[in-house]
Each structure stands twice: as structure tokens, then as C-alpha cells.
Enzyme design. Structure first.
Site, PDB file in Angstrom:
ATOM      1  N   HIS A   1     -10.541   0.994   1.597  1.00 56.23           N
ATOM      2  CA  HIS A   1     -10.106   2.157   2.775  1.00 56.23           C
ATOM      3  C   HIS A   1     -11.366   1.947   3.525  1.00 56.23           C
ATOM      4  O   HIS A   1     -12.498   2.280   3.084  1.00 56.23           O
ATOM      5  CB  HIS A   1     -10.164   3.425   2.189  1.00 56.23           C
ATOM      6  CG  HIS A   1      -9.909   4.283   3.352  1.00 56.23           C
ATOM      7  ND1 HIS A   1      -8.611   5.221   3.519  1.00 56.23           N
ATOM      8  CD2 HIS A   1     -10.680   4.667   4.342  1.00 56.23           C
ATOM      9  CE1 HIS A   1      -8.608   6.035   4.642  1.00 56.23           C
ATOM     10  NE2 HIS A   1     -10.001   5.875   5.090  1.00 56.23           N
TER      11      HIS A   1
ATOM     12  N   ASN B   1      -5.129   7.376  -5.958  1.00 55.75           N
ATOM     13  CA  ASN B   1      -5.839   8.311  -5.803  1.00 55.75           C
ATOM     14  C   ASN B   1      -5.240   9.673  -6.190  1.00 55.75           C
ATOM     15  O   ASN B   1      -4.744  10.636  -5.340  1.00 55.75           O
ATOM     16  CB  ASN B   1      -5.997   8.386  -4.329  1.00 55.75           C
ATOM     17  CG  ASN B   1      -4.775   8.458  -3.280  1.00 55.75           C
ATOM     18  OD1 ASN B   1      -3.995   7.866  -3.836  1.00 55.75           O
ATOM     19  ND2 ASN B   1      -5.122   8.965  -2.431  1.00 55.75           N
TER      20      ASN B   1
ATOM     21  N   ASP C   1       1.518   2.584   3.564  1.00 64.18           N
ATOM     22  CA  ASP C   1       0.462   3.821   3.409  1.00 64.18           C
ATOM     23  C   ASP C   1       1.385   5.018   3.466  1.00 64.18           C
ATOM     24  O   ASP C   1       1.046   6.095   4.126  1.00 64.18           O
ATOM     25  CB  ASP C   1      -0.507   3.822   4.459  1.00 64.18           C
ATOM     26  CG  ASP C   1      -1.626   4.771   4.136  1.00 64.18           C
ATOM     27  OD1 ASP C   1      -1.590   5.223   2.830  1.00 64.18           O
ATOM     28  OD2 ASP C   1      -2.491   5.050   4.895  1.00 64.18           O
TER      29      ASP C   1
ATOM     30  N   HIS D   1       0.897  -1.052   0.082  1.00 70.46           N
ATOM     31  CA  HIS D   1       0.085   0.160  -0.118  1.00 70.46           C
ATOM     32  C   HIS D   1       0.902   1.113  -0.072  1.00 70.46           C
ATOM     33  O   HIS D   1       1.502   1.633   1.012  1.00 70.46           O
ATOM     34  CB  HIS D   1      -0.888  -0.111   1.237  1.00 70.46           C
ATOM     35  CG  HIS D   1      -1.672   1.256   1.110  1.00 70.46           C
ATOM     36  ND1 HIS D   1      -3.218   0.981   1.757  1.00 70.46           N
ATOM     37  CD2 HIS D   1      -1.624   2.451   0.985  1.00 70.46           C
ATOM     38  CE1 HIS D   1      -3.711   2.209   1.599  1.00 70.46           C
ATOM     39  NE2 HIS D   1      -3.005   3.146   1.300  1.00 70.46           N
TER      40      HIS D   1
ATOM     41  N   HIS E   1      -4.830  -0.788   5.678  1.00 73.61           N
ATOM     42  CA  HIS E   1      -4.352   0.081   6.683  1.00 73.61           C
ATOM     43  C   HIS E   1      -5.165  -0.134   8.061  1.00 73.61           C
ATOM     44  O   HIS E   1      -5.641   0.862   8.407  1.00 73.61           O
ATOM     45  CB  HIS E   1      -4.120   1.267   6.389  1.00 73.61           C
ATOM     46  CG  HIS E   1      -5.129   2.197   5.739  1.00 73.61           C
ATOM     47  ND1 HIS E   1      -6.321   2.038   5.788  1.00 73.61           N
ATOM     48  CD2 HIS E   1      -4.773   3.129   4.674  1.00 73.61           C
ATOM     49  CE1 HIS E   1      -6.934   2.905   5.023  1.00 73.61           C
ATOM     50  NE2 HIS E   1      -6.370   3.624   4.348  1.00 73.61           N
TER      51      HIS E   1
ATOM     52  N   ALA F   1      -3.783  14.675   5.816  1.00 73.15           N
ATOM     53  CA  ALA F   1      -3.661  13.348   6.125  1.00 73.15           C
ATOM     54  C   ALA F   1      -2.653  12.416   5.366  1.00 73.15           C
ATOM     55  O   ALA F   1      -2.613  12.446   4.263  1.00 73.15           O
ATOM     56  CB  ALA F   1      -4.877  12.647   6.322  1.00 73.15           C
TER      57      ALA F   1
ATOM     58  N   HIS G   1       1.796   5.225  -1.535  1.00 72.24           N
ATOM     59  CA  HIS G   1       1.269   6.554  -2.503  1.00 72.24           C
ATOM     60  C   HIS G   1       2.602   7.096  -3.118  1.00 72.24           C
ATOM     61  O   HIS G   1       3.358   7.482  -2.449  1.00 72.24           O
ATOM     62  CB  HIS G   1       0.462   7.630  -1.496  1.00 72.24           C
ATOM     63  CG  HIS G   1      -0.979   6.908  -1.054  1.00 72.24           C
ATOM     64  ND1 HIS G   1      -1.880   7.020  -1.713  1.00 72.24           N
ATOM     65  CD2 HIS G   1      -0.965   6.413   0.014  1.00 72.24           C
ATOM     66  CE1 HIS G   1      -2.807   6.423  -0.921  1.00 72.24           C
ATOM     67  NE2 HIS G   1      -2.333   6.280   0.289  1.00 72.24           N
ATOM     68  N   LEU G   2       2.549   6.969  -4.476  1.00 73.62           N
ATOM     69  CA  LEU G   2       3.748   7.661  -5.031  1.00 73.62           C
ATOM     70  C   LEU G   2       3.599   8.979  -5.686  1.00 73.62           C
ATOM     71  O   LEU G   2       4.425   9.586  -6.266  1.00 73.62           O
ATOM     72  CB  LEU G   2       4.311   6.757  -6.060  1.00 73.62           C
ATOM     73  CG  LEU G   2       5.083   5.522  -5.803  1.00 73.62           C
ATOM     74  CD1 LEU G   2       5.812   4.557  -6.827  1.00 73.62           C
ATOM     75  CD2 LEU G   2       6.304   6.023  -4.830  1.00 73.62           C
ATOM     76  N   ARG G   3       2.333   9.249  -5.854  1.00 74.53           N
ATOM     77  CA  ARG G   3       1.929  10.603  -6.175  1.00 74.53           C
ATOM     78  C   ARG G   3       2.258  10.859  -7.627  1.00 74.53           C
ATOM     79  O   ARG G   3       2.407   9.759  -8.389  1.00 74.53           O
ATOM     80  CB  ARG G   3       2.368  11.737  -5.386  1.00 74.53           C
ATOM     81  CG  ARG G   3       1.990  11.569  -4.151  1.00 74.53           C
ATOM     82  CD  ARG G   3       0.831  11.608  -3.465  1.00 74.53           C
ATOM     83  NE  ARG G   3       0.660  11.785  -2.036  1.00 74.53           N
ATOM     84  CZ  ARG G   3      -0.412  11.319  -1.277  1.00 74.53           C
ATOM     85  NH1 ARG G   3      -1.444  10.665  -1.926  1.00 74.53           N
ATOM     86  NH2 ARG G   3      -0.526  11.580  -0.203  1.00 74.53           N
TER      87      ARG G   3
ATOM     88  N   LYS H   1      -8.932  -0.540  -6.114  1.00 69.51           N
ATOM     89  CA  LYS H   1      -9.050   0.034  -4.689  1.00 69.51           C
ATOM     90  C   LYS H   1     -10.363   0.771  -4.817  1.00 69.51           C
ATOM     91  O   LYS H   1     -10.533   1.786  -5.287  1.00 69.51           O
ATOM     92  CB  LYS H   1      -7.857   1.122  -4.590  1.00 69.51           C
ATOM     93  CG  LYS H   1      -7.785   1.974  -3.379  1.00 69.51           C
ATOM     94  CD  LYS H   1      -7.436   1.045  -2.060  1.00 69.51           C
ATOM     95  CE  LYS H   1      -7.747   1.816  -0.747  1.00 69.51           C
ATOM     96  NZ  LYS H   1      -6.419   2.796  -0.438  1.00 69.51           N
TER      97      LYS H   1
ATOM     98  N   HIS I   1       3.070  14.421   1.565  1.00 70.22           N
ATOM     99  CA  HIS I   1       2.427  15.586   1.278  1.00 70.22           C
ATOM    100  C   HIS I   1       3.451  16.719   1.499  1.00 70.22           C
ATOM    101  O   HIS I   1       4.464  16.494   2.348  1.00 70.22           O
ATOM    102  CB  HIS I   1       1.439  15.960   2.389  1.00 70.22           C
ATOM    103  CG  HIS I   1       0.301  14.952   2.224  1.00 70.22           C
ATOM    104  ND1 HIS I   1      -0.839  15.382   1.410  1.00 70.22           N
ATOM    105  CD2 HIS I   1      -0.224  13.818   2.951  1.00 70.22           C
ATOM    106  CE1 HIS I   1      -1.929  14.489   1.575  1.00 70.22           C
ATOM    107  NE2 HIS I   1      -1.682  13.365   2.382  1.00 70.22           N
TER     108      HIS I   1
HETATM  109  C1  NCD Z   1      -3.567   8.782   2.088  1.00 68.48           C
HETATM  110  C2  NCD Z   1      -3.139   9.986   1.144  1.00 68.48           C
HETATM  111  O1  NCD Z   1      -2.654  10.992   1.411  1.00 68.48           O
HETATM  112  O2  NCD Z   1      -3.248   9.655   0.031  1.00 68.48           O
HETATM  113  N1  NCD Z   1      -3.587   9.402   3.489  1.00 68.48           N
HETATM  114  C3  NCD Z   1      -3.764   8.763   4.548  1.00 68.48           C
HETATM  115  O3  NCD Z   1      -3.915   9.563   5.495  1.00 68.48           O
HETATM  116  N2  NCD Z   1      -3.511   7.297   4.679  1.00 68.48           N
HETATM  117  C4  NCD Z   1      -4.837   8.377   1.663  1.00 68.48           C
HETATM  118  C5  NCD Z   1      -5.463   7.015   2.201  1.00 68.48           C
HETATM  119  O4  NCD Z   1      -4.478   5.923   2.448  1.00 68.48           O
HETATM  120  O5  NCD Z   1      -6.401   7.116   3.039  1.00 68.48           O
HETATM  121 ZN    ZN Z   2      -3.225   4.913   1.574  1.00 69.12          ZN
HETATM  122 ZN    ZN Z   3      -6.807   4.691   2.912  1.00 67.93          ZN
END
Ligand code: NCD
Ligand code: ZN
Ligand code: ZN
Length: 336
Positions: free
Chosen positions: A134, A40, A240, A12, A168, A256, A14-16, A95, A244
Site C-alpha cells: 500500500h 488486514n 480493493d 486485491h 491500487h 475508507a 478484503h473479505l474481512r 502485504k 464496511h
Molecule cells: C481498505 C480497507 O478498508 O481494508 N480501505 C481502502 O480504503 N482501500 C484498506 C486498503 O486497501 O488500503
Molecule cells: Zn485494500
Molecule cells: Zn491499501
């Protein structure tokens, strides 16, 4: 003292995109053999062309590292079997986000009507595409995940052959659901194994530990630790790691997400050692279970960690990691 992990997987991540992708992708690609890439983005990854193009941008960002981005698609109830058949070979999972519950999830699902979801979920089940979720309701923040367990149960019962991954997880209630349904699995982050809500908000507010789902009570963390440390066969590591920019975290509307990619393996090594858990359990948690659940054959990568203090940098090109400017007990020694 040192320990060796084989082909670590982050199920899990996030590479953006764009500049952020270019700035942080190598932090995962260097030490992990592969990762399940969350969809996302803005807009979310939801067509075959978008999956293929995003994968190419990731490959460009990681340079020469040995790393597989396992791609995902952003779930929409309108996906039909013809579409899913055409995209099956490009993705590892789909997802599902409840609408508006977390970062960039506005286009997600509202209401969990089984009949409305049936065509897409039945097709996924038949095609063997896992569903990652999620799992939070729109309820009181501390109860959102526990409330969602009844939705997991509804889905697991209605689609008994669908592999459903509770992403998560942060609560004892989710851990308990694992053993009640054959087709429910879970990912656990490293931060939820280490912190509770007290660490986030019990003293001075710590924006870099703020994420969804929010860290919970000590008894919840204990339940997560119990299954992770024993390498429970239905539980996988998913960081996860959710970068940011610093200004978006240190602001009066804090985004978050906890950025753990550069420290995840070191923190897990320290945690398993402190808790006297066998290395083979860590290997199962970090790779073996995911290989079995997702039927993956990861690229070979051998990561040696040593017990040598590591000063976590204050930021990685504008993104503040967990334990920034602190010492942690393990370092990465070699990656081959
Ligand atoms: C994640 C994100 O920033 O993309 N943020 C988080 O707080 N976990 C999104 C997610 O996994 O819910
Ligand atoms: Zn996530
Ligand atoms: Zn999530």
C-alpha cells in the site's frame, strides 16, 4: 450483446472475518475464480496458524462456489528466512502497509530503511514470494502516492529480483514508474478507472466512494485507463473491494473503502466497451497478466456477461455497493 471472461481474478480483495465474511464472501466467490485476500484483520494475519485458519473460515463462507482464496500475510520486518520457508506454501504474497496509513494498518512499517527491511525482503526475493505494497506516505492526501514512488524505486533497486506490486495505484506518477523498473507491477481498481476526486467531494460528499488512496485528478485517471485498456502486461485488476457496514460509512468519521465486488465485472465490461478496447485486453487485465506475474493456474470458470441493464441493489446485507440503486449497463448472464 454478450461477452465471455475466463477465470476472472481479483488480485486485491478484503473479505474481512466473522459476520461480514459470511455476508459478503459469495459476492466475489460466485463470479471470480480466485482472489488475493488482504490480511488486514484485527489482529492482522501474521502467523502460519492464522493464515491456515483464516483460509478455512473463507472456504466455509463461500460454500460450494468454485473459488480459490490466494492468501497473504501481513508484512513485519522481523520475518526471517526460516519462518518464510515454513509458510511459503500457504501464501501467495506478503502485504506491506505503512503504519497507520489505512484501515487496520497500525502494526505496519514506519520508516523505510532498506537495511532494516533487508533480511525479510532478501529472503522473500530468494523464495520467490511477491511483496504487495500500500504505497502512501503520511504527506498531504493528494500527494501521498506520488511521494511514495521514490520508496518504490528504492526497494526495486535494492531488491532487483523481488516482485513488487504497487497496490491500487491512482496516479500518473505510479504508472510511469512501471516502465522504469523491471520488477515493479501494479493493481488497479475499477473505481479508480471510473471516478476522480470530483465524484467523491466535488458536489455532495459521497461517503461510499471514499477510499484510500483517494481518487485523484482526471489526468491521473487517464493514465490508469491507458494502461488498463491496453492490457499492459504489468497491470492487473485488483478491486480493493473493501466492505464496511453502512453505519461506518454514513457517519461523521467515514471508514475508507469502496464495496465493488458485486458489480466489478459488469462495470469493467461496460468501460472496455465504451472505450472500444478489445476483449482480449480485458481478459489480460482480469486474469492473464495475474496468472503470469503470480505464476497461478486458476480454477476454470466461465462468466458470460450481457448488455442488459442491471439495477444495483441498495445494499448487500448491510453493505452499500458502488452505484447502489442505480442502473448499470451490463449484467451477469451465466457462470459455469
Ligand atoms: C481498505 C480497507 O478498508 O481494508 N480501505 C481502502 O480504503 N482501500 C484498506 C486498503 O486497501 O488500503
Ligand atoms: Zn485494500
Ligand atoms: Zn491499501
Amino acid at each position: 450483446m454478450s461477452l465471455t471472461l475466463l477465470s476472472p481474478l481479483d488480485m486485491h480483495l478484503h473479505l474481512r472475518d466473522g459476520e461480514m465474511l459470511a455476508n459478503i464472501a459469495k459476492e466475489s466467490a460466485h463470479t471470480f475464480s480466485g482472489a488475493l485476500i488482504m490480511p488486514n484483520l484485527v489482529p492482522p494475519v501474521s502467523t502460519k496458524e492464522e493464515v491456515i485458519a483464516y483460509k478455512q473460515r473463507i472456504m466455509a463462507a463461500i460454500g460450494h462456489e468454485t473459488f480459490t482464496p490466494y492468501m497473504t500475510l501481513f508484512f513485519k520486518p522481523s520475518y526471517d528466512k526460516a519462518f518464510l520457508t515454513s509458510i511459503k506454501d500457504e501464501i501467495t504474497a506478503i502485504k506491506l502497509y505503512p503504519a497507520g496509513i489505512t484501515t487496520n494498518s497500525e502494526g505496519g512499517v514506519s520508516g523505510f530503511d532498506v537495511e532494516e527491511l533487508r533480511p525479510a525482503l532478501e529472503a522473500m526475493s530468494e523464495l520467490g514470494i511477491p511483496l504487495c505494497v500500500h504505497g502512501e506516505t503520511g504527506g498531504f492526501v493528494m500527494d501521498r502516492e506520488a511521494e511514495f514512488v521514490s520508496i518504490y524505486e528504492k526497494l526495486a533497486t535494492a531488491f532487483p529480483k523481488l516482485v513488487i506490486i504497487m497496490e491500487h495505484i491512482t496516479t500518473k506518477a505510479s504508472v510511469e514508474a512501471l516502465d522504469r523498473f523491471e520488477n515493479l507491477y501494479a493493481t488497479i481498481t475499477v473505481h479508480h478507472l471510473l471516478i476522480t476526486l470530483d465524484d467523491v467531494a466535488g458536489g455532495m460528499l459521497k461517503p461510499h466512494l471514499f477510499c484510500k488512496p483517494i481518487a485523484k485528478r482526471p489526468e491521473d485517471r487517464d493514465a490508469l485507463l491507458e494502461v488498463a485498456l491496453k492490457g499492459h502486461p504489468k497491470v492487473m485488476f485488483g478491486s480493493d473491494s473493501a466492505p464496511h457496514p453502512k453505519h461506518a460509512k454514513e457517519s461523521c468519521g467515514c471508514a475508507a473503502g469502496v464495496f465493488t465486488a458485486p458489480v466489478a465485472l459488469q462495470l469493467l465490461a461496460e468501460l472496455f466497451e465504451n472505450k472500444l478496447a478489445p476483449l482480449e485486453n480485458l481478459q489480460a487485465f482480469i486474469s492473464g497478466n495475474a496468472q503470469r506475474i503470480y505464476k497461478l493456474k486458476p480454477l476454470a470458470k466461465t462468466v458470460m456477461l450481457e448488455k442488459k441493464s442491471f439495477h444495483v441493489p441498495s445494499d448487500y446485507r448491510g453493505v452499500v455497493p458502488m452505484y447502489a440503486d442505480e442502473q448499470i449497463a451490463y449484467s451477469i448472464k451465466t457462470v459455469e
